[in-house]
Design a protein around this motif. Sequence first.
Motif, mmCIF file in Angstrom:
data_model
loop_
_atom_site.group_PDB
_atom_site.id
_atom_site.type_symbol
_atom_site.label_atom_id
_atom_site.label_comp_id
_atom_site.label_asym_id
_atom_site.label_seq_id
_atom_site.Cartn_x
_atom_site.Cartn_y
_atom_site.Cartn_z
ATOM 1 N N ALA A 1 27.352 -39.125 -64.566
ATOM 2 C CA ALA A 1 27.881 -39.624 -65.832
ATOM 3 C C ALA A 1 29.112 -38.828 -66.252
ATOM 4 O O ALA A 1 30.123 -39.398 -66.683
ATOM 5 C CB ALA A 1 26.803 -39.563 -66.911
ATOM 6 N N SER A 2 29.037 -37.503 -66.100
ATOM 7 C CA SER A 2 30.172 -36.659 -66.461
ATOM 8 C C SER A 2 31.384 -36.974 -65.596
ATOM 9 O O SER A 2 32.513 -37.106 -66.097
ATOM 10 C CB SER A 2 29.776 -35.187 -66.316
ATOM 11 O OG SER A 2 30.874 -34.345 -66.587
ATOM 12 N N ASP A 3 31.178 -37.118 -64.277
ATOM 13 C CA ASP A 3 32.287 -37.422 -63.364
ATOM 14 C C ASP A 3 32.942 -38.758 -63.698
ATOM 15 O O ASP A 3 34.154 -38.935 -63.514
ATOM 16 C CB ASP A 3 31.789 -37.444 -61.915
ATOM 17 C CG ASP A 3 31.418 -36.061 -61.405
ATOM 18 O OD1 ASP A 3 31.765 -35.070 -62.073
ATOM 19 O OD2 ASP A 3 30.784 -35.982 -60.337
ATOM 20 N N ALA A 4 32.122 -39.705 -64.168
ATOM 21 C CA ALA A 4 32.635 -41.047 -64.459
ATOM 22 C C ALA A 4 33.137 -41.174 -65.891
ATOM 23 O O ALA A 4 33.669 -42.226 -66.268
ATOM 24 C CB ALA A 4 31.537 -42.086 -64.202
ATOM 25 N N GLY A 5 32.960 -40.138 -66.686
ATOM 26 C CA GLY A 5 33.383 -40.212 -68.079
ATOM 27 C C GLY A 5 32.508 -41.118 -68.915
ATOM 28 O O GLY A 5 32.972 -41.708 -69.906
ATOM 29 N N VAL A 6 31.244 -41.233 -68.549
ATOM 30 C CA VAL A 6 30.302 -42.088 -69.268
ATOM 31 C C VAL A 6 29.505 -41.248 -70.256
ATOM 32 O O VAL A 6 29.014 -40.169 -69.909
ATOM 33 C CB VAL A 6 29.330 -42.787 -68.278
ATOM 34 C CG1 VAL A 6 28.278 -43.593 -69.036
ATOM 35 C CG2 VAL A 6 30.113 -43.681 -67.326
ATOM 36 N N ARG A 7 29.397 -41.733 -71.465
ATOM 37 C CA ARG A 7 28.662 -41.002 -72.499
ATOM 38 C C ARG A 7 27.174 -40.944 -72.164
ATOM 39 O O ARG A 7 26.580 -41.953 -71.788
ATOM 40 C CB ARG A 7 28.852 -41.675 -73.858
ATOM 41 C CG ARG A 7 28.252 -40.869 -75.027
ATOM 42 C CD ARG A 7 28.664 -41.417 -76.377
ATOM 43 N NE ARG A 7 27.894 -42.588 -76.752
ATOM 44 C CZ ARG A 7 28.391 -43.812 -76.874
ATOM 45 N NH1 ARG A 7 29.676 -44.031 -76.605
ATOM 46 N NH2 ARG A 7 27.636 -44.836 -77.224
ATOM 47 N N ILE A 8 26.589 -39.741 -72.270
ATOM 48 C CA ILE A 8 25.160 -39.596 -72.052
ATOM 49 C C ILE A 8 24.546 -38.991 -73.305
ATOM 50 O O ILE A 8 25.079 -38.027 -73.870
ATOM 51 C CB ILE A 8 24.858 -38.742 -70.805
ATOM 52 C CG1 ILE A 8 23.349 -38.681 -70.540
ATOM 53 C CG2 ILE A 8 25.440 -37.352 -70.897
ATOM 54 C CD1 ILE A 8 22.992 -38.211 -69.137
ATOM 55 N N GLU A 9 23.459 -39.588 -73.764
ATOM 56 C CA GLU A 9 22.796 -39.127 -74.971
ATOM 57 C C GLU A 9 21.350 -38.785 -74.669
ATOM 58 O O GLU A 9 20.665 -39.514 -73.943
ATOM 59 C CB GLU A 9 22.861 -40.202 -76.057
ATOM 60 C CG GLU A 9 24.278 -40.517 -76.514
ATOM 61 C CD GLU A 9 24.300 -41.199 -77.866
ATOM 62 O OE1 GLU A 9 23.333 -41.035 -78.638
ATOM 63 O OE2 GLU A 9 25.282 -41.913 -78.140
ATOM 64 N N ARG A 10 20.902 -37.661 -75.242
ATOM 65 C CA ARG A 10 19.500 -37.298 -75.128
ATOM 66 C C ARG A 10 18.697 -38.089 -76.153
ATOM 67 O O ARG A 10 19.142 -38.315 -77.287
ATOM 68 C CB ARG A 10 19.314 -35.800 -75.361
ATOM 69 C CG ARG A 10 19.989 -34.928 -74.336
ATOM 70 C CD ARG A 10 19.348 -35.102 -72.972
ATOM 71 N NE ARG A 10 20.006 -34.262 -71.972
ATOM 72 C CZ ARG A 10 20.203 -34.635 -70.730
ATOM 73 N NH1 ARG A 10 19.821 -35.837 -70.330
ATOM 74 N NH2 ARG A 10 20.798 -33.832 -69.872
ATOM 75 N N ALA A 11 17.510 -38.495 -75.732
ATOM 76 C CA ALA A 11 16.658 -39.282 -76.613
ATOM 77 C C ALA A 11 15.206 -38.896 -76.380
ATOM 78 O O ALA A 11 14.835 -38.435 -75.301
ATOM 79 C CB ALA A 11 16.854 -40.771 -76.347
ATOM 80 N N THR A 12 14.395 -39.089 -77.387
ATOM 81 C CA THR A 12 12.973 -38.792 -77.248
ATOM 82 C C THR A 12 12.300 -39.856 -76.388
ATOM 83 O O THR A 12 12.851 -40.945 -76.171
ATOM 84 C CB THR A 12 12.285 -38.763 -78.625
ATOM 85 O OG1 THR A 12 12.393 -40.075 -79.217
ATOM 86 C CG2 THR A 12 12.931 -37.724 -79.541
ATOM 87 N N ASP A 13 11.108 -39.532 -75.916
ATOM 88 C CA ASP A 13 10.355 -40.494 -75.111
ATOM 89 C C ASP A 13 10.079 -41.766 -75.903
ATOM 90 O O ASP A 13 10.049 -42.867 -75.334
ATOM 91 C CB ASP A 13 9.030 -39.873 -74.656
ATOM 92 C CG ASP A 13 9.226 -38.769 -73.627
ATOM 93 O OD1 ASP A 13 10.302 -38.742 -72.992
ATOM 94 O OD2 ASP A 13 8.313 -37.939 -73.455
ATOM 95 N N GLU A 14 9.872 -41.622 -77.211
ATOM 96 C CA GLU A 14 9.599 -42.791 -78.049
ATOM 97 C C GLU A 14 10.804 -43.728 -78.105
ATOM 98 O O GLU A 14 10.665 -44.959 -78.081
ATOM 99 C CB GLU A 14 9.220 -42.340 -79.476
ATOM 100 C CG GLU A 14 7.878 -41.656 -79.598
ATOM 101 C CD GLU A 14 7.887 -40.225 -79.090
ATOM 102 O OE1 GLU A 14 6.796 -39.680 -78.839
ATOM 103 O OE2 GLU A 14 8.999 -39.627 -78.943
ATOM 104 N N VAL A 15 11.995 -43.152 -78.154
ATOM 105 C CA VAL A 15 13.207 -43.961 -78.171
ATOM 106 C C VAL A 15 13.406 -44.665 -76.831
ATOM 107 O O VAL A 15 13.715 -45.866 -76.777
ATOM 108 C CB VAL A 15 14.435 -43.090 -78.523
ATOM 109 C CG1 VAL A 15 15.732 -43.826 -78.205
ATOM 110 C CG2 VAL A 15 14.398 -42.705 -79.990
ATOM 111 N N ILE A 16 13.220 -43.925 -75.735
ATOM 112 C CA ILE A 16 13.352 -44.534 -74.412
ATOM 113 C C ILE A 16 12.355 -45.679 -74.252
ATOM 114 O O ILE A 16 12.685 -46.756 -73.738
ATOM 115 C CB ILE A 16 13.140 -43.485 -73.298
ATOM 116 C CG1 ILE A 16 14.193 -42.373 -73.377
ATOM 117 C CG2 ILE A 16 13.174 -44.147 -71.922
ATOM 118 C CD1 ILE A 16 15.599 -42.802 -73.103
ATOM 119 N N ALA A 17 11.133 -45.467 -74.722
ATOM 120 C CA ALA A 17 10.103 -46.511 -74.632
ATOM 121 C C ALA A 17 10.479 -47.728 -75.465
ATOM 122 O O ALA A 17 10.244 -48.873 -75.068
ATOM 123 C CB ALA A 17 8.751 -45.958 -75.076
ATOM 124 N N ALA A 18 11.086 -47.495 -76.624
ATOM 125 C CA ALA A 18 11.486 -48.611 -77.494
ATOM 126 C C ALA A 18 12.593 -49.438 -76.854
ATOM 127 O O ALA A 18 12.670 -50.655 -77.051
ATOM 128 C CB ALA A 18 11.942 -48.082 -78.846
#
Length: 269
Positions: free
Chosen positions: A71-88
């Motif tokens: 993601a960093s090499d491609a310039g793509v934004r990466i965001e950390r999220a809780t397991d609950e958010v990923i599940a949603a």
Amino acid sequence: MNDAILSNPKAPRVKRAAALARKKERHEQGRFLVEGPQAVRELLAHRPDLAETVYASTGTEPWQHEVDRLASDAGVRIERATDEVIAAMSETVNPQGVVAVARSWRTEVADALRGARLVAILHEIRDPGNAGTVLRAADAAGADAVVFSGESIDPFHPKVVRSTTGSLFHLPVAVASTLAEALDAARDAGLTSLAADVRGAELLEARAEGLLAGPVAWVFGNEARGLSEADRAMTDRSLKLPIYGAAESLNLATAASVLLYETAFSQRG
């Protein structure tokens, strides 16, 4: 990377991502969801231009370093999220800790087939697992393109994307409104169209003729109904895969995989 952790499963952007499980929303937003580390890695490695945002859990999974790097090499934004958010956001019952929102694209059928030697046309395929598995097999067999025609499932359906395990990002994928449109493009590209059908001629005879060694577009029909008589009449030939044992038939994905590889062997022989 955004240092803040996304923790609200009801946040607007979480809801927008979750809505991509629906075809109407995918079309309106011009985006689709990519779930799981393998699919996200392939997106970032092969089509980073499509990636908009990667949402990854806060754990220490083995895949996280590579996803972060890609993601960093491609310039793509990466965001950390809780397991609950990923599940949603996820459509899966057991999400794997990472999802990405990607921009969908449209490839014209004629452009996808130009110069091709091996193509899979999926006509009226409704099951996402079957569609994704055939696309993955086409990729593995070295096919040059896959075309979805008629009322086939949307290739950007989350279950299709997941079952391709990233192959969606490896080769051109186009959508034709009708089988006739797909077959016209195949003929214009110099491909012989072969219907995979239990009422067809013997595959081994066609192989002995050298038919499979040339440029071929295989047409695979609906899981339950197969191809109609009118559909078969539009193709150049109908061929059947022989059954040597007591099995009544093979499922779509298995038969398609064998036929695509049989053709790849002939073309490389």
